[in-house]
Design an enzyme around this catalytic site. Structure first.
Site, PDB file in Angstrom:
ATOM      1  CB  CYS A  47      -0.915   0.018   1.219  1.00 55.86           C
ATOM      2  SG  CYS A  47      -1.892  -1.460   1.493  1.00 55.86           S
ATOM      3  CG  ASP A  79      -5.305  -2.724   8.388  1.00 53.82           C
ATOM      4  OD1 ASP A  79      -4.444  -2.302   9.182  1.00 53.82           O
ATOM      5  OD2 ASP A  79      -6.386  -2.159   8.207  1.00 53.82           O
ATOM      6  CB  CYS A 192      -6.666  -4.218  -0.424  1.00 53.05           C
ATOM      7  SG  CYS A 192      -5.449  -4.808   0.784  1.00 53.05           S
ATOM      8  CB  SER A 470     -11.255  -6.743   6.512  1.00 53.92           C
ATOM      9  OG  SER A 470     -10.807  -6.385   5.226  1.00 53.92           O
TER      10      SER A 470
END
Length: 556
Positions: A47, A79, A192, A470
Site C-alpha cells: 500500500c 492490516d 487492496c 475488514s
C-alpha cells in the site's frame, strides 16, 4: 501574514532561520509559504511502497509553485499482514498515532499548509483527523489502488487468499492451488484492490473535497497518479493564498455527501467509524443514525468486490467517483453547493461529467437499475447493541437469521473452530472482547469471515463482534457492537446456545433471553483487568471512546 512568520520573521528569529538555512532555505525563501509533506512511505506494505515517488513529485511541484516544502515521515500498519494476529490490535491505534504525528510536526514547525500522502487503511482517516484538528490548508494524496492479480481468467485480490484458506480447510482446493492464489493475489504496489477500506476512504475524501477529482481510484503504478500528486501540491499552494481551510469544506452536508457515495459504491463498514471520528474532530454533529437515514434513500450502484465482480481500477476506467457523484447529484441525493479544496462547488466540478454511465461498461449501474435498491451498511439496534452496530448486508440472500450463539472470547479461538468444522449452518457466531477497550484496538475479523465464505457458509452463518470487519468482508456480519463487552455491554452477557436474532429488514439485533435472566447476568458481571497495562495499547484502552462515537482518543 503567513503562519510560518512565527519562525521566519524578526531579529529574534535569527537562530530559527540559521537552522532553516542548513536545510536549504535562502534569503528569498523566508517569504514563501512552508508546506509540510507528511509522507507515509514505508516498505512494510505494498500500500505504501510507492509513496516516496509521489512525495518527491509533490515536493518539486510545491517548490515550482513558489512554496518551500518540508518533508517528514509518519507511520503505517499493514492490516493485511497483521490480520489474524495480536499485531492487528495496533491497526486502529495507528490512526491516532498518524493524526498525532502530523499535528505535532506541522504545529511545532508553524507550517502554512500540509500535503498528506498515505496508502493503507488508517493513513487516510489519520491524516484527515489531523487536517481538521489544525484547520490549516491541506490536501490528501492517496497512494493509489493495486492492480488486480491474475490467475487464469480470474481477477484476484488479497481477500482471495484469505478465502482460499477456508476453501483449503474444507477440501475444496488443494495446497498447490492455495499457493498459486497466494503467489498471484498481490502483483505490485498499491492498496487492496476491491472497494475495501482504503479505496472506500479515498472515495469519501474525494467527495469531501480534500482530494482532487478522479484521484481516489487511480492505480498506484500509473503515471496519472504521480501527475495528480504534483497537481495536488500546486492546488495546496493556491489554497494557502486563498486561505481555504478544511473546516470551510467539511460541513454536515459534505459528510452527508461522503456517506451517500460510500453507500453507492458498496464501501467498507469502517467508513462509519472513520467518518464519525473525522466529523468529531471537525466539530460537525454527525451521528451513527445519519448513516441509516442516508442508506434508506441511496442505492448501491457499483458492482465491486468484495461482494461484487469488479475491482477499483475497473471503477476508474468506468468514470470513477465523479461519475458516481454526477448520478447522485442529478437525482437530488448530493448537496451540490459543497466546495472542494480548489474552491469549486460540486456542481461546477461535475458539470461536464455524463449524467448516465457508459453503456459499454457494467461496473457503474444507472440509478434506474441499481445493484441494491438501498445502501448496504445498515445500523442495527436492540438489547444487544443499545448504542448501535453496523451490519454489512451486501451479497447476502437472507438478511434475517435467528440461531444459537457460538461464543468466542477472541478471533483466534473462533477461526480455529471454523477451520475444524465446528461452526454449522444456522449458528450465530459471537466474537467479543475485541472492542476499542477490550481488544484493545478493535481488530478486524477478515480471517474468520473469509473462512466462513470459503466453506460456503456465507449465507448460512451470522457473525457479530464488538470488533471490526475488514473492508474485504461480506456476508451477514455485524460489527462495532456498542457498548462493547469490556465496559459491560450486553454482548459480554451472551452465553453459549442463547438465541440471537439479527434482522436487517427491521434493523434489529436482539438477545432472546428473559429480562430477569439478563438482569441476573448483569449483576454478576465483573470488569476484567485490561490486557495491556502499559505501552501504546494500554494508553489507548484508557483513553478511547465507544465505537458509536468513532473510537476517538481526543474526546473533550
Amino acid at each position: 501574514m503567513l503562519r510560518s512568520a512565527a519562525i521566519t520573521k524578526g531579529t529574534q528569529r535569527s537562530p530559527n532561520r540559521a537552522m532553516l538555512r542548513a536545510v536549504g532555505f535562502g534569503d528569498e525563501d523566508f517569504n514563501k509559504p512552508i508546506i509540510g509533506i507528511a509522507n507515509g512511505y514505508s516498505t512494510i506494505t505494498p500500500c505504501n511502497i510507492g509513496l516516496n515517488d509521489l512525495a518527491r513529485r509533490s515536493e518539486e511541484a510545491a517548490r515550482q509553485a513558489g512554496a518551500m516544502p518540508q518533508m517528514f515521515g509518519t507511520i503505517t500498519v499493514s492490516d493485511g499482514i497483521s490480520m489474524g494476529t495480536e499485531g492487528m490490535k495496533y491497526s486502529l491505534v495507528s490512526r491516532e498515532v498518524i493524526a498525532d504525528s502530523i499535528e505535532t510536526a506541522c504545529n511545532a514547525q508553524s507550517m502554512d499548509g500540509v500535503l498528506a500522502i498515505g496508502g493503507c487503511d488508517k493513513n487516510m482517516p489519520g491524516a484527515m483527523i489531523a487536517l481538521v484538528r489544525m484547520n490549516i490548508p491541506g490536501v490528501f494524496v492517496y497512494g493509489g489502488t493495486i492492480k488486480p492479480g491474475k490467475l487464469a481468467d480470474r481477477d484476484l485480490t488479497v481477500v482471495s487468499a484469505f478465502e482460499a484458506v477456508g476453501q483449503h480447510a474444507s477440501g475444496k482446493i488443494n495446497e498447490e492451488q492455495l499457493t498459486a492464489i497466494e503467489k498471484n493475489a498481490c502483483p505490485g504496489a498499491g492498496s487492496c484492490g476491491g472497494m475495501f477500506t482504503a479505496n472506500t476512504m479515498s472515495a469519501a475524501i474525494e467527495t469531501l473535497g480534500l482530494s482532487l477529482p478522479y484521484s481516489s481510484t487511480m492505480a498506484a503504478e500509473d503515471e496519472e497518479k504521480a501527475n495528480s500528486a504534483a497537481r495536488s501540491a500546486e492546488v495546496l499552494v493556491d489554497a494557502i493564498k486563498a486561505n481555504i481551510c478544511p473546516r470551510d469544506l467539511l460541513t454536515k452536508n459534505a459528510f452527508e455527501n461522503a456517506i451517500s457515495v460510500v453507500m453507492a459504491v458498496g464501501g467498507s463498514t469502517n467508513a462509519v467509524l472513520h467518518l464519525l471520528a473525522i466529523a468529531r474532530s471537525a466539530g460537525v454533529d454527525l451521528c451513527i443514525d445519519d448513516f441509516e437515514r442516508i442508506r434508506q434513500r441511496v442505492p448501491v450502484i457499483c458492482d465491486l468486490k468484495p461482494s461484487g465482480r469488479y475491482v477499483t481500477v475497473d471503477l476508474h476506467n468506468a468514470g470513477g467517483i465523479p461519475q458516481v457523484m454526477k448520478q447522485l447529484l442529478d437525482a437530488g441525493l448530493l448537496h451540490g453547493d459543497c466546495r472542494n479544496v480548489e474552491g469549486k462547488t460540486l456542481r461546477e466540478l461535475l458539470k461536464d461529467v455524463p449524467s448516465e454511465p457508459s453503456a459499454e461498461q457494467d461496473v457503474i449501474h444507472p440509478l434506474s437499475k441499481p445493484v441494491y435498491a438501498k445502501g448496504h451498511l445498515a445500523i442495527l439496534k436492540g438489547n444487544l447493541a443499545s448504542e448501535g452496530c453496523v451490519a454489512k448486508i451486501s451479497g447476502i440472500k437472507t438478511p434475517v437469521l435467528t440461531g444459537p450463539a457460538r461464543v468466542f472470547e477472541s478471533e483466534e479461538a473462533c477461526l480455529a473452530a471454523i477451520l475444524n468444522n465446528k461452526v454449522k449452518a444456522g449458528d450465530v457466531v459471537v466474537i467479543r472482547n475485541e472492542g476499542p477497550v477490550g481488544g484493545p484496538g478493535m481488530r478486524e475479523m477478515l480471517a474468520p469471515t473469509s473462512a466462513i465464505v470459503g466453506e460456503d457458509l456465507g449465507d448460512k452463518v451470522a457473525l457479530i463482534t464488538d470488533g471490526r470487519f475488514s473492508g474485504g468482508t461480506y456476508g451477514l456480519v455485524v460489527g462495532h457492537v456498542a457498548p462493547e463487552a469490556a465496559v459491560g455491554g450486553m454482548i459480554g452477557l451472551v452465553q453459549e446456545g442463547d438465541s440471537i436474532t439479527i434482522d436487517a429488514n427491521q434493523l434489529l439485533i436482539q438477545l432472546n433471553v428473559e429480562k430477569d435472566e439478563l438482569e441476573r447476568r448483569s449483576s454478576a458481571w465483573k470488569k476484567t483487568q485490561p490486557r495491556y497495562q502499559t505501552g501504546v495499547l494500554g494508553k489507548y484502552a484508557r483513553m478511547v471512546s465507544s465505537a458509536s462515537n468513532g473510537a476517538v482518543t481526543d474526546q473533550p
